[in-house]
Design a protein around this motif. Sequence first.
Motif, PDB file in Angstrom:
ATOM      1  N   LYS A 490     -18.043   0.859 -11.368  1.00 18.47           N
ATOM      2  CA  LYS A 490     -19.082   1.598 -12.080  1.00 18.47           C
ATOM      3  C   LYS A 490     -20.481   1.145 -11.686  1.00 18.47           C
ATOM      4  N   LYS A 491     -20.653  -0.136 -11.356  1.00 15.28           N
ATOM      5  CA  LYS A 491     -21.960  -0.638 -10.927  1.00 15.28           C
ATOM      6  C   LYS A 491     -22.228  -0.345  -9.455  1.00 15.28           C
ATOM      7  N   HIS A 492     -21.224   0.207  -8.749  1.00 14.95           N
ATOM      8  CA  HIS A 492     -21.373   0.507  -7.316  1.00 14.95           C
ATOM      9  C   HIS A 492     -21.733  -0.762  -6.543  1.00 14.95           C
ATOM     10  N   ALA A 493     -21.118  -1.892  -6.909  1.00 15.31           N
ATOM     11  CA  ALA A 493     -21.528  -3.155  -6.293  1.00 15.31           C
ATOM     12  C   ALA A 493     -20.391  -4.171  -6.298  1.00 15.31           C
ATOM     13  N   VAL A 494     -20.466  -5.094  -5.325  1.00  9.70           N
ATOM     14  CA  VAL A 494     -19.675  -6.310  -5.360  1.00  9.70           C
ATOM     15  C   VAL A 494     -20.562  -7.378  -5.989  1.00  9.70           C
ATOM     16  N   VAL A 495     -20.158  -7.870  -7.162  1.00  7.79           N
ATOM     17  CA  VAL A 495     -20.954  -8.842  -7.909  1.00  7.79           C
ATOM     18  C   VAL A 495     -20.378 -10.230  -7.660  1.00  7.79           C
ATOM     19  N   VAL A 496     -21.220 -11.153  -7.188  1.00  7.84           N
ATOM     20  CA  VAL A 496     -20.758 -12.495  -6.828  1.00  7.84           C
ATOM     21  C   VAL A 496     -21.515 -13.535  -7.655  1.00  7.84           C
ATOM     22  N   VAL A 497     -20.766 -14.407  -8.336  1.00  9.45           N
ATOM     23  CA  VAL A 497     -21.342 -15.533  -9.065  1.00  9.45           C
ATOM     24  C   VAL A 497     -20.710 -16.812  -8.535  1.00  9.45           C
ATOM     25  N   ASN A 498     -21.406 -17.943  -8.722  1.00  8.11           N
ATOM     26  CA  ASN A 498     -20.795 -19.211  -8.303  1.00  8.11           C
ATOM     27  C   ASN A 498     -19.790 -19.670  -9.355  1.00  8.11           C
ATOM     28  N   LYS A 499     -19.137 -20.798  -9.113  1.00  6.77           N
ATOM     29  CA  LYS A 499     -18.065 -21.238 -10.010  1.00  6.77           C
ATOM     30  C   LYS A 499     -18.574 -21.601 -11.395  1.00  6.77           C
ATOM     31  N   SER A 500     -19.916 -21.811 -11.524  1.00  6.66           N
ATOM     32  CA  SER A 500     -20.489 -22.089 -12.837  1.00  6.66           C
ATOM     33  C   SER A 500     -20.866 -20.810 -13.579  1.00  6.66           C
ATOM     34  N   GLY A 501     -20.757 -19.659 -12.889  1.00  5.18           N
ATOM     35  CA  GLY A 501     -21.070 -18.381 -13.523  1.00  5.18           C
ATOM     36  C   GLY A 501     -22.480 -17.892 -13.261  1.00  5.18           C
ATOM     37  N   GLN A 502     -23.244 -18.596 -12.387  1.00  2.00           N
ATOM     38  CA  GLN A 502     -24.605 -18.170 -12.064  1.00  2.00           C
ATOM     39  C   GLN A 502     -24.573 -17.057 -11.008  1.00  2.00           C
ATOM     40  N   HIS A 503     -25.329 -15.985 -11.259  1.00  2.00           N
ATOM     41  CA  HIS A 503     -25.330 -14.844 -10.343  1.00  2.00           C
ATOM     42  C   HIS A 503     -25.945 -15.233  -8.997  1.00  2.00           C
ATOM     43  N   ARG A 504     -25.197 -14.998  -7.909  1.00  3.04           N
ATOM     44  CA  ARG A 504     -25.700 -15.308  -6.573  1.00  3.04           C
ATOM     45  C   ARG A 504     -26.269 -14.064  -5.895  1.00  3.04           C
ATOM     46  N   PHE A 505     -25.475 -12.985  -5.876  1.00  2.64           N
ATOM     47  CA  PHE A 505     -25.968 -11.753  -5.249  1.00  2.64           C
ATOM     48  C   PHE A 505     -25.048 -10.603  -5.623  1.00  2.64           C
TER      49      PHE A 505
END
Length: 588
Positions: A490-505
Amino acid sequence: MSEPPDEQAAKQHYLVCGIEDCQKNGQFYCNDCHRPLCEQCREEHLKSPKTKTHEIVLNRHRKQQLPVEKCELHPTRNVDMFCTECNIPLCLKCSIKEHKGHEYEDLEEIYAEKYAAWQSEFSKIQKYSLPTTEELKSDIENDVTEIKKIMESIRTSMKTEAESLKNLVDEVTSENVEHTHTMEKSLLKMLRSQETTYDEYMAYLGKMSDEFQKYLSLTNQKLMFSEVLKIQPIPETTKPVPPLFTAGHVNKDDVAKLLGRVYVPNTKPDKRKIQSMEAVTTHMKSTEKQLEQSKEKSDMKQTLSLSSSVTKVREYTVQGVNSAWHVSGDKSDRLWVSDYRGNLVQTDLQGKQLQKIQTSGGDGYHTATQDGDLIYTDKHKKVIYRITPDKKITEFIKTGDWEPFSVHSSSINGDILVGRTIMEEFVPDWKQKLDFWSLSLRRVAKVTRYSNTGKEIQNIQWDNQGQELYSQPRYITENINGDICTSDWKKHAVVVVNKSGQHRFSYTGQGSGFRPYGICTDVLGHILVCDRVSETVHLLDQDGGSLSIILSPQQGITFPRGVCMDDENNLYVGQHNTNTVTVYKYLQ
């Protein structure tokens, strides 16, 4: 806490052979000479007439050398014997003189046994008692949080119940007061009617008085022949019966009963579950195996690189599904494939069906673990199931009100990553602007991390600006650096966070239009994701940079939906319009 010598030695690169001028790896150990030996010196040691009877073992099985201690009675002698009758250590000279005729044991043997026992207990503390106690303490902290949450919920319920009772009291009081007004109006109406009756009677008496005066004024005898006038009696009326008020007899206990009470149930509390040492040992062995596999992958990473072209390795048809929306690789050369109708099939690499399960369906809703189990979600029942290699299905995790959409088993630590959604009420901005209070529904999402035992340990939902990270996390995977990569349709995106849950890109494709589906990663940290719009498979680096379109209709692929990697670095691709899974090689 200091480490024992053998623990310290284990952290060295290797022990050097103890034979003079030999610098080879001393992987063996002579328990009689107390020195490490390389393989060649070991062979020579066993051939020599002087040392051929010596006990030579692997380093990790070596006996500890007895510390040097001088005899108090004979300072030139070392204590190396133990008198079993006197229960004291002594030297050879003591055994000849002061303890002549007694029985002795080798003090070094006793020391080695004691050292091994102490080492075993020390290892238990480090590897079992401390971690298990820390886990129990963590459970207590979770219980503290849960108790606070429960008590706050009870207090809120109490206040709500009290407010409800107050509203009922106000409502009943209002109705009673209104009833008194009605009663008063009725009584006053009755009394006004009685006043009217007497007014009319008084008018009648006035009229009769005038009539009697007329007759009394006559002076002739006509009065004797006139009919005697009779006066009507005074009308009877009733006095009103005033209402009475009976006060309610409600005491504090009655109110307490109405409002409910809080109590601790008379239930025997459950004992905290303490893992057995066998279970912890098994887990440690599994972890060590994973570390070895991780090292193998790391070594492999140094020799692999992207190939200049993509090669089709093979393809096979999966019986029991009409398409391949998701594929999960099994460690035993088997594959799990599912379609959009909820058919979940286990097949071998020749396409032979080994197992079939009917599920509620979905997208990336199943994953294979390092132990060969399969984990899959049921979004309708809000349950995550586990299938063991012996085909036993058990209820693994309950997700409460949240629907589990996607799931992935970590190859790093065995954790379970789950993409979950829930329908939530909210007030749209435009309704707030119109001052029109009306609730609508929207779907909110988050990624939850569970331990391999099903314990919830992390929730990821918001970025650093407080914005929602996910809408519909349909596929989920983990990269070699611990990043959590989610394909959000639905967001039309690949959402990537680090292992701590911080948004990377967030990767949103190339150009206009991007609908991500299946996603996986390889041993080099690349991210591979299917795009429904362009019918392609994108290859990204671990920082979100687009490297290439690795597969497209030009390679004969259409509607790619599911992807996964096997241990030989082959890429498996499932498609929407066929039950054929195609295997490609793109690393060399």
